[in-house]
Write a protein that holds these residues in place. Sequence first.
Motif, PDB file in Angstrom:
ATOM      1  N   ARG A 173       8.939  -5.864 -21.828  1.00 33.37           N
ATOM      2  CA  ARG A 173       9.869  -6.861 -21.291  1.00 33.37           C
ATOM      3  C   ARG A 173       9.671  -8.228 -21.968  1.00 33.37           C
ATOM      4  NH1 ARG A 173       8.861  -5.946 -16.421  1.00 33.37           N
ATOM      5  NH2 ARG A 173       7.454  -7.655 -15.932  1.00 33.37           N
ATOM      6  N   TYR A 220      22.052   3.901 -20.135  1.00 37.61           N
ATOM      7  CA  TYR A 220      21.816   2.506 -19.791  1.00 37.61           C
ATOM      8  C   TYR A 220      22.163   2.277 -18.320  1.00 37.61           C
ATOM      9  CZ  TYR A 220      21.748   1.977 -24.854  1.00 37.61           C
ATOM     10  OH  TYR A 220      21.457   2.107 -26.172  1.00 37.61           O
ATOM     11  N   VAL A 272      22.685  -4.451 -15.076  1.00 43.32           N
ATOM     12  CA  VAL A 272      21.727  -5.548 -14.997  1.00 43.32           C
ATOM     13  C   VAL A 272      21.155  -5.651 -13.589  1.00 43.32           C
ATOM     14  CG1 VAL A 272      21.450  -8.029 -15.305  1.00 43.32           C
ATOM     15  CG2 VAL A 272      22.933  -6.744 -16.842  1.00 43.32           C
ATOM     16  N   GLU A 274      20.579  -3.205 -11.428  1.00 44.99           N
ATOM     17  CA  GLU A 274      19.530  -2.203 -11.246  1.00 44.99           C
ATOM     18  C   GLU A 274      18.253  -2.598 -11.978  1.00 44.99           C
ATOM     19  OE1 GLU A 274      20.931   1.600 -12.361  1.00 44.99           O
ATOM     20  OE2 GLU A 274      22.550   1.668 -10.894  1.00 44.99           O
ATOM     21  N   LYS A 275      18.395  -3.187 -13.164  1.00 46.51           N
ATOM     22  CA  LYS A 275      17.228  -3.642 -13.910  1.00 46.51           C
ATOM     23  C   LYS A 275      16.468  -4.703 -13.133  1.00 46.51           C
ATOM     24  CE  LYS A 275      15.909  -5.978 -18.178  1.00 46.51           C
ATOM     25  NZ  LYS A 275      16.414  -6.637 -19.398  1.00 46.51           N
ATOM     26  N   LEU A 316      14.570  -3.071 -10.276  1.00 53.71           N
ATOM     27  CA  LEU A 316      13.361  -2.388 -10.751  1.00 53.71           C
ATOM     28  C   LEU A 316      12.251  -3.375 -11.098  1.00 53.71           C
ATOM     29  CD1 LEU A 316      14.943   0.371 -13.038  1.00 53.71           C
ATOM     30  CD2 LEU A 316      13.894   0.686 -10.795  1.00 53.71           C
ATOM     31  N   GLU A 317      12.636  -4.503 -11.667  1.00 53.89           N
ATOM     32  CA  GLU A 317      11.634  -5.522 -11.977  1.00 53.89           C
ATOM     33  C   GLU A 317      11.006  -6.075 -10.708  1.00 53.89           C
ATOM     34  OE1 GLU A 317      13.552  -7.204 -16.168  1.00 53.89           O
ATOM     35  OE2 GLU A 317      13.638  -8.404 -14.328  1.00 53.89           O
TER      36      GLU A 317
END
Length: 585
Positions: free
Chosen positions: A113, A199, A202, A204-205, A208-209
């Motif tokens: 990241r 992919y 954004v 969902e990303k 997860l972060e």
Amino acid sequence: MSSPRFSQTPPLPPITRARDKQFLASLQAHIDDAKEKLELAGQCDAEQQCIIYGRAFDKVIEYCTDYKGLLSAIKCEYDEFIDVIKQSQRDAVHLQGKLRALASQPTTLVYNRKRAMELTKKLEIIQNDSRRIENQLEKLQTSKSLKTPGLEEPSDIKPSSLIPGMTVEDSLSMEKLTQYQQQLEQKRDTLKADMKNKYVSVQEKIELEHKLSSALQDREEAELLNKKLMLSYRQKRLVRDAIVAWMQSNKNVSLYDAVSQAIANKNELKDDVCAAEVFDEHDPKKVSEGKSLLEYVERFNELFLSRQYNAAAIHAANSPRGILRNMETMEKFKAAVVSDEDTSPVLLYFEALIGSSHLPKHPVSAELTLEGTKCALACEKLELVVHWVTQQRITYSEALGDVIYDYGEREPYHKPTCLALAHLIFKKCSNSRKAALCMCLQGLVQGVLEYTSQCRHFSLEDYVFLLTKCPSADLIHGLTKERNGKPAALSVGQATLSLISTHYKEYGFQLLENILDCGEGALERVIVNDVVCTPEGWVEIADECIRNNHVQLSEKILSIVREQDGIVEFTSSEEDAMIMEHVFM
């Protein structure tokens, strides 16, 4: 007649046949001979002995025809049991590797990241530069069209550049163009499908972060709680030991005083180090640690002696407390002999070190890094060195940069790659002189000038070293010219004196000839304003000009030096700057 009396003594044992004695003697001799050969070769381990006795058992089965079926069944059961044990050992090693890979996933994700954020910033810079260049091109095209308003572009102009991946003949064939179009359409469809399947959004990303951050925070809290509980346990254990000691003593001291004394000594347990020293024999993590380390080393020796170098390398790289991550283990792998087709054991060991190392905690030491790099370059594995350096899990050193630089000098084909790697290493080691030299050898003259101007410790000797090792017209121009309001790094006299003492003296003569061609008085102003080079230095330059057939230049320099009576100051520096700007035009 009286009945006959029979003897009560036991019967005699059966007499062994001479054939059986001969077979047993030959079998024992075969076993002893095989074990002796293995001992001489240093390979007499348990597995090899099992193989020897198994072959001997086969011969016994073939000899004893009456019990052949029973003995064969017994041997089969033993073989199956041994195979099960070996398979369980291989499964244990495989599961340990999977466990380490799963444990390193959160850290790898954090590093990836961070790298993605860096690449995003670089991409923004490149996009800004691209937009600026496009605007400049549009302005140039507009100005060109204004100068030739009567010209019109014909409609049948053919493209001046080829289609990537196609030859001239293919670009003129309609069939080939149709196939190429179909390939592009197939790639486009594949990319669209990947956008849907490979992919995520954004949102969902971000979720997860957040989950990863909360999980890491929970783990840190659990570790703190674990430390507190361990300290509480050790304190209670100390009180309990005091009570047990009081019960076993003559009880001259009261129980209250004994417990109070134990509580008073609790300051010894403020940190984990002191507590560990007090309770080493009771801590589960410390039980039989020496024995475990000894077994770990013995297992490594077994793998190494059985020529399982890959497994031995992974075993050594993941050794507890790094007991096998040292030069002694490296030398052991270097001494191993393998065939030309097999991978070098040293490379296997170093790859395992890289895979099990993390920069903040356990980077590969500088000594091991240097030896591994030398072995990789000796095996012509430059791609491995590039991977190791870019992974940033090794320790950079000046010696490492010198080894890579020397390899580029020996192999001209790989020289650009070696120069880039050496520049990165020297820059990390704060060796600005060699880092600037690597940039200069790559033709990055403007980058060198910008880098040296920002280095605080770049001395006059460093500039002279750079000029004599990699002279060029652009570099001489940049070093003898003012930059960003700062004075020139070298004066004209200094640069010329440095060049005439090397094989690149013609660059110095060309510098003076270009100044002389700038007009009347140009060379005189340069010599008079040069406060670093003394008149004796200019006389030396003039003498060297005569020796190299530059008579007119020598006479001009000598006449200017002789005319100077004391120090002459010129208040105007703009003319000098204009002269230096036109020297290399």
